[in-house]
Every structure is written in structure tokens, then in C-alpha cells.
Design a protein around this motif. Sequence first.
Motif, PDB file in Angstrom:
ATOM      1  N   VAL A 158      58.213  58.970  16.661  1.00  0.00           N
ATOM      2  CA  VAL A 158      58.611  59.457  17.979  1.00  0.00           C
ATOM      3  C   VAL A 158      57.646  58.831  18.975  1.00  0.00           C
ATOM      4  O   VAL A 158      56.454  59.130  18.976  1.00  0.00           O
ATOM      5  CB  VAL A 158      58.550  60.991  18.055  1.00  0.00           C
ATOM      6  N   ASP A 159      58.153  57.950  19.819  1.00  0.00           N
ATOM      7  CA  ASP A 159      57.299  57.136  20.684  1.00  0.00           C
ATOM      8  C   ASP A 159      57.087  57.834  22.030  1.00  0.00           C
ATOM      9  O   ASP A 159      57.818  57.604  22.992  1.00  0.00           O
ATOM     10  CB  ASP A 159      57.921  55.762  20.879  1.00  0.00           C
ATOM     11  N   LEU A 160      56.050  58.668  22.092  1.00  0.00           N
ATOM     12  CA  LEU A 160      55.733  59.366  23.336  1.00  0.00           C
ATOM     13  C   LEU A 160      55.215  58.400  24.396  1.00  0.00           C
ATOM     14  O   LEU A 160      55.373  58.645  25.594  1.00  0.00           O
ATOM     15  CB  LEU A 160      54.697  60.462  23.083  1.00  0.00           C
ATOM     16  N   TRP A 161      54.581  57.309  23.987  1.00  0.00           N
ATOM     17  CA  TRP A 161      54.055  56.321  24.931  1.00  0.00           C
ATOM     18  C   TRP A 161      55.188  55.748  25.779  1.00  0.00           C
ATOM     19  O   TRP A 161      55.014  55.472  26.967  1.00  0.00           O
ATOM     20  CB  TRP A 161      53.334  55.214  24.180  1.00  0.00           C
ATOM     21  N   ALA A 162      56.351  55.581  25.179  1.00  0.00           N
ATOM     22  CA  ALA A 162      57.488  54.981  25.883  1.00  0.00           C
ATOM     23  C   ALA A 162      58.221  55.973  26.779  1.00  0.00           C
ATOM     24  O   ALA A 162      59.088  55.566  27.559  1.00  0.00           O
ATOM     25  CB  ALA A 162      58.468  54.380  24.879  1.00  0.00           C
ATOM     26  N   MET A 163      57.883  57.244  26.700  1.00  0.00           N
ATOM     27  CA  MET A 163      58.580  58.271  27.487  1.00  0.00           C
ATOM     28  C   MET A 163      57.972  58.349  28.887  1.00  0.00           C
ATOM     29  O   MET A 163      57.025  59.087  29.133  1.00  0.00           O
ATOM     30  CB  MET A 163      58.496  59.628  26.771  1.00  0.00           C
ATOM     31  N   ARG A 164      58.564  57.616  29.820  1.00  0.00           N
ATOM     32  CA  ARG A 164      58.029  57.547  31.173  1.00  0.00           C
ATOM     33  C   ARG A 164      58.058  58.913  31.875  1.00  0.00           C
ATOM     34  O   ARG A 164      57.240  59.192  32.763  1.00  0.00           O
ATOM     35  CB  ARG A 164      58.817  56.521  31.995  1.00  0.00           C
ATOM     36  N   GLN A 165      58.997  59.786  31.453  1.00  0.00           N
ATOM     37  CA  GLN A 165      59.082  61.089  32.093  1.00  0.00           C
ATOM     38  C   GLN A 165      57.840  61.941  31.833  1.00  0.00           C
ATOM     39  O   GLN A 165      57.547  62.877  32.586  1.00  0.00           O
ATOM     40  CB  GLN A 165      60.336  61.843  31.645  1.00  0.00           C
ATOM     41  N   LEU A 166      57.073  61.609  30.798  1.00  0.00           N
ATOM     42  CA  LEU A 166      55.857  62.364  30.518  1.00  0.00           C
ATOM     43  C   LEU A 166      54.748  62.058  31.517  1.00  0.00           C
ATOM     44  O   LEU A 166      53.698  62.709  31.497  1.00  0.00           O
ATOM     45  CB  LEU A 166      55.365  62.086  29.093  1.00  0.00           C
ATOM     46  N   ILE A 187      59.879  66.804  24.756  1.00  0.00           N
ATOM     47  CA  ILE A 187      59.488  66.155  23.497  1.00  0.00           C
ATOM     48  C   ILE A 187      60.402  66.603  22.363  1.00  0.00           C
ATOM     49  O   ILE A 187      60.780  65.802  21.495  1.00  0.00           O
ATOM     50  CB  ILE A 187      58.017  66.451  23.187  1.00  0.00           C
ATOM     51  N   ALA A 188      60.787  67.872  22.347  1.00  0.00           N
ATOM     52  CA  ALA A 188      61.719  68.349  21.319  1.00  0.00           C
ATOM     53  C   ALA A 188      63.022  67.560  21.362  1.00  0.00           C
ATOM     54  O   ALA A 188      63.576  67.175  20.315  1.00  0.00           O
ATOM     55  CB  ALA A 188      61.989  69.843  21.506  1.00  0.00           C
ATOM     56  N   ARG A 189      63.530  67.293  22.568  1.00  0.00           N
ATOM     57  CA  ARG A 189      64.738  66.484  22.704  1.00  0.00           C
ATOM     58  C   ARG A 189      64.535  65.088  22.127  1.00  0.00           C
ATOM     59  O   ARG A 189      65.427  64.539  21.460  1.00  0.00           O
ATOM     60  CB  ARG A 189      65.165  66.374  24.170  1.00  0.00           C
ATOM     61  N   GLU A 190      63.348  64.513  22.354  1.00  0.00           N
ATOM     62  CA  GLU A 190      63.067  63.173  21.854  1.00  0.00           C
ATOM     63  C   GLU A 190      62.962  63.157  20.333  1.00  0.00           C
ATOM     64  O   GLU A 190      63.431  62.219  19.671  1.00  0.00           O
ATOM     65  CB  GLU A 190      61.784  62.638  22.487  1.00  0.00           C
ATOM     66  N   VAL A 191      62.351  64.181  19.756  1.00  0.00           N
ATOM     67  CA  VAL A 191      62.256  64.276  18.295  1.00  0.00           C
ATOM     68  C   VAL A 191      63.653  64.352  17.687  1.00  0.00           C
ATOM     69  O   VAL A 191      63.975  63.643  16.720  1.00  0.00           O
ATOM     70  CB  VAL A 191      61.419  65.492  17.876  1.00  0.00           C
ATOM     71  N   LEU A 192      64.493  65.203  18.249  1.00  0.00           N
ATOM     72  CA  LEU A 192      65.858  65.350  17.730  1.00  0.00           C
ATOM     73  C   LEU A 192      66.647  64.060  17.893  1.00  0.00           C
ATOM     74  O   LEU A 192      67.419  63.674  16.998  1.00  0.00           O
ATOM     75  CB  LEU A 192      66.558  66.508  18.446  1.00  0.00           C
TER      76      LEU A 192
END
Length: 258
Positions: A158-166, A187-192
Amino acid sequence: MTATHPWSRYVAIGDSFTEGIGDPEPSSPGGSRGWADRVAEVLAEATNDFAYANLAVRGRLLQQIVDQQVEPALELRPDLISISAGGNDILRPGSDPDEVADRLERAVARLRTYGATLVLFASPDVGMTPVLSRVRSKVAIYNENIRAVASRNDAVVVDLWAMRQLRDPRMWAPDRLHFSALGHHTIAREVLATLNVPNELEPYSPEPMHPISWRQARVEDIGWAREYLVPWVIRRIRHQSSGDHVEPKRPLAGRVRE
């Protein structure tokens, strides 16, 4: 929408990120909800006998997670495991992201023993975060290592680095170290999505943020340093952890909601 998927037993291990710190919920075990609980709630919709355990404890270093959580997790015989570990190590002065990743890979290989699907996390971009921005390059190196570890061990990332919304400050708790309820939800949405599990979690559609003055920003920074940064530094000096005397909030695999 029914969340169809092949898993029936999910175990989450790690530190404060996986415990759910920053997302307070008095009705949840341990008083925090978090992304892992939210993911488990969606996965539980697909089967009546879905079981979930969360062994994560705030403040844990990688070796503590290995020593205290890996074998207990395997004893629960999960078919889905998530592990987020090493972030607290990377924050420490003098830590080597390559060495930390080597130790993580040994844990990952052990967790793959019984063929469970394994989920890893690339840490978020901390460039806009006070204090953490100083270790941004180390985080980036560690993330590259995590992606390589996942590739070698047939895990998903799960690439949190790529999640610009964070990068939105509203995704972060007041301590600026942990995610807010909104951040955990996102993040839960991204994991799913990474697991290719359909869900009805609402996407985040932010309202424009009102700009604040330089003076107001500095006042907020000073208040944050006094309330959160100084206690954090003092704990490091005293070799204390926020997780001292804290037990896992869901040590046994059971129903998500009783």
C-alpha cells in the motif's frame, strides 16, 4: 455492495499506525479505531465467520514487533496479514534504512510461512511535516527497500507515499505524527483498493482550506511544540515509549463487532 474476497482471518501487526492512534473511538477496543479496524469491518461483510485480530502497539520498534507479534500472529493462522514496522526505527538518529529493511525482510519471510496474503506499507511523504521532514530522505530509501522486499516475497504494498491527499493537514491528528480519523478512513480505502475489494467507504472531497497568516501559523507551531514535540523528545531522552504498559487491543482473532 458486498465486499467479496477470499479471506476469513485477518491479523494486523505493527505500531501506533496500525493500532489506530489519532482516530479515537471510545466504543472500540483500546479506545482507538483506525484504518485496520475499518478494513476488517468491510472484509467481515462478506462472511459470517470472519475473524480479526490486531496485535499492534504504539511506540514499538521493529525488533519489538518481531519479538512480540510475529509468532503470536502466526499462531492465529491468518490468511491475511498486514505489517507496518520500522518507522519508529527510521526516526531515530543514526538508523540505517537498509539495515532496518534487512531485518524487516526476515520477519516478512517468516510471516509468509503458511501462505497468507501479506500487506506491507510504503510510508507517507513527510516532507511537509515539522521535525519528520528532516528524515524524508531516509523514509524514501526505506520505502524503496520495502517495495523490493515485497517483490521478493510475493507481498503487496500500500503506497502511502503516492497518496497526494495525505498532504492535506486535515489528514493528520493534532500531534502531526499520527493520522486523524479522516486520514485513517482514507488509508482504509487505499488498502481495500490495493486488495481489490469493493467497498462503500466514501471518498474524501475536501472543501478549500482558508489561508492563515504567518503569525497564526507560528502561534500554532509553538503550541504544537509545547504540547506534543517536547514530551516526545523527553520520552526519547528517558528511553521511554508511549506504548509502555500497553497491551494489544485485539489479541485474539474474533468477530469485528460483537
